[in-house]
Design an enzyme around this catalytic site. Structure first.
Site, PDB file in Angstrom:
ATOM      1  N   SER A 182       0.846  -1.184   0.000  1.00  0.00           N
ATOM      2  CA  SER A 182       0.000   0.000   0.000  1.00  0.00           C
ATOM      3  C   SER A 182       0.888   1.243   0.000  1.00  0.00           C
ATOM      4  O   SER A 182       1.963   1.238  -0.592  1.00  0.00           O
ATOM      5  CB  SER A 182      -0.939  -0.030   1.215  1.00  0.00           C
ATOM      6  OG  SER A 182      -1.785   1.100   1.235  1.00  0.00           O
TER       7      SER A 182
ATOM      8  N   TYR B 148      -5.366   7.403  -6.987  1.00  0.00           N
ATOM      9  CA  TYR B 148      -4.305   6.555  -6.440  1.00  0.00           C
ATOM     10  C   TYR B 148      -4.568   6.281  -4.959  1.00  0.00           C
ATOM     11  O   TYR B 148      -4.439   5.140  -4.482  1.00  0.00           O
ATOM     12  CB  TYR B 148      -2.963   7.259  -6.618  1.00  0.00           C
ATOM     13  CG  TYR B 148      -1.783   6.535  -6.018  1.00  0.00           C
ATOM     14  CD1 TYR B 148      -1.209   5.443  -6.651  1.00  0.00           C
ATOM     15  CD2 TYR B 148      -1.223   6.972  -4.814  1.00  0.00           C
ATOM     16  CE1 TYR B 148      -0.111   4.784  -6.096  1.00  0.00           C
ATOM     17  CE2 TYR B 148      -0.132   6.327  -4.260  1.00  0.00           C
ATOM     18  CZ  TYR B 148       0.425   5.234  -4.900  1.00  0.00           C
ATOM     19  OH  TYR B 148       1.501   4.589  -4.348  1.00  0.00           O
TER      20      TYR B 148
ATOM     21  N   LYS C 145      -4.822   2.686  -2.697  1.00  0.00           N
ATOM     22  CA  LYS C 145      -3.941   2.338  -1.588  1.00  0.00           C
ATOM     23  C   LYS C 145      -4.745   2.054  -0.322  1.00  0.00           C
ATOM     24  O   LYS C 145      -4.364   1.209   0.495  1.00  0.00           O
ATOM     25  CB  LYS C 145      -2.920   3.452  -1.359  1.00  0.00           C
ATOM     26  CG  LYS C 145      -1.970   3.680  -2.539  1.00  0.00           C
ATOM     27  CD  LYS C 145      -1.058   2.487  -2.791  1.00  0.00           C
ATOM     28  CE  LYS C 145      -1.457   1.547  -3.898  1.00  0.00           C
ATOM     29  NZ  LYS C 145      -0.540   0.405  -4.063  1.00  0.00           N
TER      30      LYS C 145
END
Length: 322
Positions: free
Chosen positions: A156, A184, A188
């Site tokens: 992550s 993004y 994560k």
């Protein structure tokens, strides 16, 4: 902070003889450095899952130079294509000479410069960073559970703070203010929630260990598609999003060398004492503390984890009832 190479020496007894699969192994990447480091620990197999076979071959050659006794195999895998993911999983499940997978490291990640969708219609970061890994992991789960040292690591990022998972707009369809950093960030967050779900669903009953991690800020080929000329301005904007309201004109992240950034990969994959912290988010080769570290509550919510699991099943078109 330790380096990956130092930890490999420390965990050599836990690496020796293991069969390890990792995604994202292009030269210069976190994954490439990780496998070159652990090769010195004499695992039985290192399986390099990659979209670009030519680049994977370069990493394979580097592993051979590090330890010629380690057996390697390249697995073509394009995480942006659910069909490719299914084909790759079928190949692994058909390998009689590799009956178990001891450690799976879902390392591949994408940070794009503009909006785009995959052949399956998913935002590209969502597909590569989460959905492809979700499907791939579950399709080879029988081989993972056949191991006596079964472990899954999802890479992550501290960037999960950029966004919770957007259940009502995960694909940013019709979203005129699409922001690649927020896109993004939600992937994560998804990596952390995925680890939570794996630990809950398969930990107590099957002994599976699952962890997520933040490797640190490391400039690798994951940012190849980002315009580096604009990166300082974007990092200052990111700084404001992450809590510094004014932003700092001289803001720059604390860049780690890759040998330190991959140390948490090694820790997550092999540390024997982590069994007491199944599902944990790791950073700096330790378990993150929700009270003092930067992990957001939206990434640790069991409710959000279960909701994401069910949505992911829907999006990939297959249920995994464990």
């Amino acid at each position: 902070m330790s380096t990956a190479d130092e930890l490999v020496v420390h965990y050599a007894n836990y690496i020796k003889g293991k069969a390890i699969i990792i995604t994202g192994v292009s030269p210069g990447s976190l994954g490439a450095y990780f496998v070159q480091a652990i090769a010195k620990g004499r695992p039985a197999w290192i399986i390099l899952a990659a979209r670009d076979v030519r680049k994977a071959q370069q990493t394979e050659a580097a592993i051979a130079a590090s330890n010629s006794d380690v057996k390697t195999r390249i697995l073509p895998l394009d995480l942006e294509s659910l069909q490719s993911v299914r084909e790759a999983a079928a190949i692994i499940n058909g390998w009689s000479d590799i009956p178990v997978v001891d450690v799976l490291v879902n390392n591949a990640g994408k940070l794009v410069n503009e909006y785009g969708v995959t052949v399956d219609g998913f935002e590209r970061q969502l597909a590569t960073n989460h959905l492809g890994h979700f499907l791939f992991t579950n399709l080879i789960m029988d081989k993972i559970l056949a191991s006596s040292a079964r472990r899954i690591v999802n890479v992550s990022s501290d960037g999960h703070r950029l966004s919770p998972f957007r259940f009502e707009g995960y694909n940013f369809e019709g979203d005129n203010d699409y922001d690649v950093l927020r896109a993004y960030g939600q992937t994560k967050t998804a990596n952390i929630l995925f680890s939570t779900s794996l630990a809950k669903r398969l930990g107590e009953k099957h002994g599976l260990l699952a962890f997520s991690l933040h490797p640190g800020v490391i400039l690798t080929n994951a940012v190849d598609n980002v315009d580096l000329a604009t990166l300082p301005d974007r990092l200052r904007a990111l700084d404001r999003v992450l809590g510094n309201v004014e932003g700092r004109a001289d803001y720059s992240p604390d860049i780690l060398p890759i040998e330190k950034g991959t140390a948490t990969h090694v820790y997550a994959a092999f540390d024997p004492n982590l069994s007491a912290h199944n599902g944990a988010y790791l950073l700096e080769c330790r378990v993150a503390d929700p009270l003092t570290d930067t992990i957001k509550p939206w990434a640790t919510s069991p409710f959000e984890a279960e909701k994401l699991w069910r949505l992911s099943e829907k999006l990939v078109g297959q249920k995994f009832s464990y």
